[in-house]
Design a protein around this motif. Structure first.
Motif, PDB file in Angstrom:
ATOM      1  N   ILE A 175     -56.333   8.313 -23.252  1.00  0.00           N
ATOM      2  CA  ILE A 175     -56.203   8.920 -22.005  1.00  0.00           C
ATOM      3  C   ILE A 175     -57.231  10.315 -22.087  1.00  0.00           C
ATOM      4  CG2 ILE A 175     -54.574  10.757 -21.295  1.00  0.00           C
ATOM      5  CD1 ILE A 175     -52.108   9.133 -22.069  1.00  0.00           C
ATOM      6  N   GLY A 176     -57.507  10.747 -23.556  1.00  0.00           N
ATOM      7  CA  GLY A 176     -58.537  11.871 -23.681  1.00  0.00           C
ATOM      8  C   GLY A 176     -59.760  11.091 -23.145  1.00  0.00           C
ATOM      9  N   TYR A 177     -60.052   9.893 -23.563  1.00  0.00           N
ATOM     10  CA  TYR A 177     -61.415   9.287 -23.404  1.00  0.00           C
ATOM     11  C   TYR A 177     -61.822   9.001 -21.889  1.00  0.00           C
ATOM     12  CZ  TYR A 177     -64.981   6.140 -24.853  1.00  0.00           C
ATOM     13  OH  TYR A 177     -66.292   5.561 -25.076  1.00  0.00           O
ATOM     14  N   PHE A 199     -56.984   4.796 -18.618  1.00  0.00           N
ATOM     15  CA  PHE A 199     -55.592   5.233 -18.582  1.00  0.00           C
ATOM     16  C   PHE A 199     -54.879   3.984 -18.527  1.00  0.00           C
ATOM     17  CE2 PHE A 199     -57.057   9.206 -15.674  1.00  0.00           C
ATOM     18  CZ  PHE A 199     -57.492   9.750 -16.992  1.00  0.00           C
ATOM     19  N   LEU A 200     -55.371   2.878 -17.972  1.00  0.00           N
ATOM     20  CA  LEU A 200     -54.611   1.527 -18.102  1.00  0.00           C
ATOM     21  C   LEU A 200     -54.513   1.175 -19.397  1.00  0.00           C
ATOM     22  CD1 LEU A 200     -55.705  -0.098 -14.696  1.00  0.00           C
ATOM     23  CD2 LEU A 200     -53.472   0.720 -15.402  1.00  0.00           C
ATOM     24  N   GLN A 201     -55.737   1.131 -20.077  1.00  0.00           N
ATOM     25  CA  GLN A 201     -55.793   0.948 -21.358  1.00  0.00           C
ATOM     26  C   GLN A 201     -54.799   1.574 -22.472  1.00  0.00           C
ATOM     27  OE1 GLN A 201     -59.805  -0.448 -23.454  1.00  0.00           O
ATOM     28  NE2 GLN A 201     -60.466   1.087 -22.271  1.00  0.00           N
ATOM     29  N   ARG A 208     -51.954   2.291 -21.679  1.00  0.00           N
ATOM     30  CA  ARG A 208     -50.483   1.465 -21.637  1.00  0.00           C
ATOM     31  C   ARG A 208     -50.907  -0.075 -22.045  1.00  0.00           C
ATOM     32  NH1 ARG A 208     -46.980  -1.658 -21.421  1.00  0.00           N
ATOM     33  NH2 ARG A 208     -45.474  -1.784 -19.945  1.00  0.00           N
ATOM     34  N   TYR A 209     -51.796  -0.703 -21.741  1.00  0.00           N
ATOM     35  CA  TYR A 209     -51.723  -2.095 -21.840  1.00  0.00           C
ATOM     36  C   TYR A 209     -52.915  -2.843 -22.968  1.00  0.00           C
ATOM     37  CZ  TYR A 209     -49.235  -2.391 -17.540  1.00  0.00           C
ATOM     38  OH  TYR A 209     -48.151  -1.987 -16.583  1.00  0.00           O
ATOM     39  N   ARG A 210     -53.553  -1.935 -23.612  1.00  0.00           N
ATOM     40  CA  ARG A 210     -54.518  -2.321 -24.449  1.00  0.00           C
ATOM     41  C   ARG A 210     -53.842  -3.031 -26.024  1.00  0.00           C
ATOM     42  NH1 ARG A 210     -60.379  -2.324 -25.910  1.00  0.00           N
ATOM     43  NH2 ARG A 210     -60.445  -3.229 -27.940  1.00  0.00           N
ATOM     44  N   LYS A 211     -54.207  -3.955 -26.363  1.00  0.00           N
ATOM     45  CA  LYS A 211     -53.800  -4.528 -27.634  1.00  0.00           C
ATOM     46  C   LYS A 211     -54.101  -3.790 -28.561  1.00  0.00           C
ATOM     47  CE  LYS A 211     -53.954  -9.466 -25.711  1.00  0.00           C
ATOM     48  NZ  LYS A 211     -54.748 -10.761 -25.827  1.00  0.00           N
ATOM     49  N   VAL A 212     -53.107  -3.028 -29.241  1.00  0.00           N
ATOM     50  CA  VAL A 212     -53.389  -2.128 -30.364  1.00  0.00           C
ATOM     51  C   VAL A 212     -52.649  -2.644 -31.615  1.00  0.00           C
ATOM     52  CG1 VAL A 212     -53.026   0.081 -31.510  1.00  0.00           C
ATOM     53  CG2 VAL A 212     -53.976  -0.100 -29.102  1.00  0.00           C
TER      54      VAL A 212
END
Length: 273
Positions: A29-31, A265-267, A269-273
């Motif tokens: 989000i910050g990025y 912002f989408l990452q 929520r949906y990024r594989k972490v």
């Protein structure tokens, strides 16, 4: 061997920890915010109204000047640091679902992201401590100092080639939609997946163009012994502005960088972490 396995197991547990995932997702989000501000500065350069560096450090200083800006900048720094730790662990023990050459390439990519996130976290901490001003001038001074040293021009030229190669890589990465394999696309609706694809393609290509021009300018600075040209992304955006149809082209790049900000912002929520 047992010590190595123990270290890998510890790193793997850390990479899978809940707190690191939360901080890394907040970091996206910050990025994203930083890239939206970066895009705004690029638009200002496009229309000749910029008064700050047209790069991420300028974006962070813009953020710092807002109400609660210092708090937001340090929050961004912490999130970026968490992202760096996460990608560092991925480089060391991650991408276990990949095999052979693919795993090696993914771990190298994670190592590169670690460096990028660490650099931005460090920049954010500098801005927080009021030590991040005039980054373009500092880069020019450092480049000039390097050029006066033995072999310095070769090092500067090599650095420029590396940055240009990264730019080309980002363009290819975005155009081929390689970013999608890092997303939880199965959890997305068809519209969200289409949005993520379009934002990712536009964002990575735009960033690649900016980095590519920046790298080429550094190479030109080394060849011509002209440190003033080696001023990073800020110089790249101004150079693009000076070309035929420069305002139009830079506006497209700015919109692409903004798209990357929304994609972040989408990452989250949906990024594989």
């Amino acid at each position: 061997m047992s010590l190595t396995r123990s270290a890998e197991a510890t790193a793997s547990r850390t990479a899978d920890s809940r707190w690191l995932e939360v901080l890394a997702r907040a970091g996206f989000i910050g990025y994203g915010i930083v890239h939206l501000l970066f895009a705004w500065l690029a638009l200002q350069i496009a229309f000749g109204t910029s008064s700050d560096d047209g790069d991420q450090s300028g974006a962070l200083r813009t953020l710092s000047a807002q109400p609660l800006g210092k708090f937001l900048v340090i929050a961004v720094a912490v999130g970026l640091l968490a992202m760096a730790i996460w990608q560092g662990l991925e480089a060391a023990v991650g991408h276990r679902s990949e095999r052979g050459k693919e795993r090696v390439m993914e771990r190298l990519a994670s190592a590169g992201r670690t460096i990028v996130y660490l650099y931005f976290a460090w920049t954010a901490f500098k801005v927080f401590s009021d030590a991040g001003s005039n980054s373009a001038d500092k880069q020019e001074a450092l480049t000039g100092k390097l050029m006066t040293s033995s072999g310095g021009r070769w090092l500067v030229g090599l650095a420029g080639l590396v940055v240009a190669a990264i730019g080309i890589g980002l363009v290819i990465y975005g155009a081929r939609k390689k970013f999608e394999k890092h997303l939880k696309t199965g959890e997305m609706s068809p519209k969200t997946r289409q949005l993520a694809r379009r934002l990712g393609m536009a964002g990575y290509v735009a960033k690649g163009v900016a980095y590519g021009i920046s790298g080429l300018l550094v190479v030109v600075a080394a060849v011509n012994y002209d440190p003033e040209k080696a001023r990073g992304l800020d110089a790249a955006l101004h150079t693009l502005r000076e070309q035929s149809y420069g305002t139009f082209l830079l506006t497209l790049v700015a919109l692409g960088i903004a798209a990357f900000g929304v994609y972040c912002f989408l990452q989250s929520r949906y990024r594989k972490v």
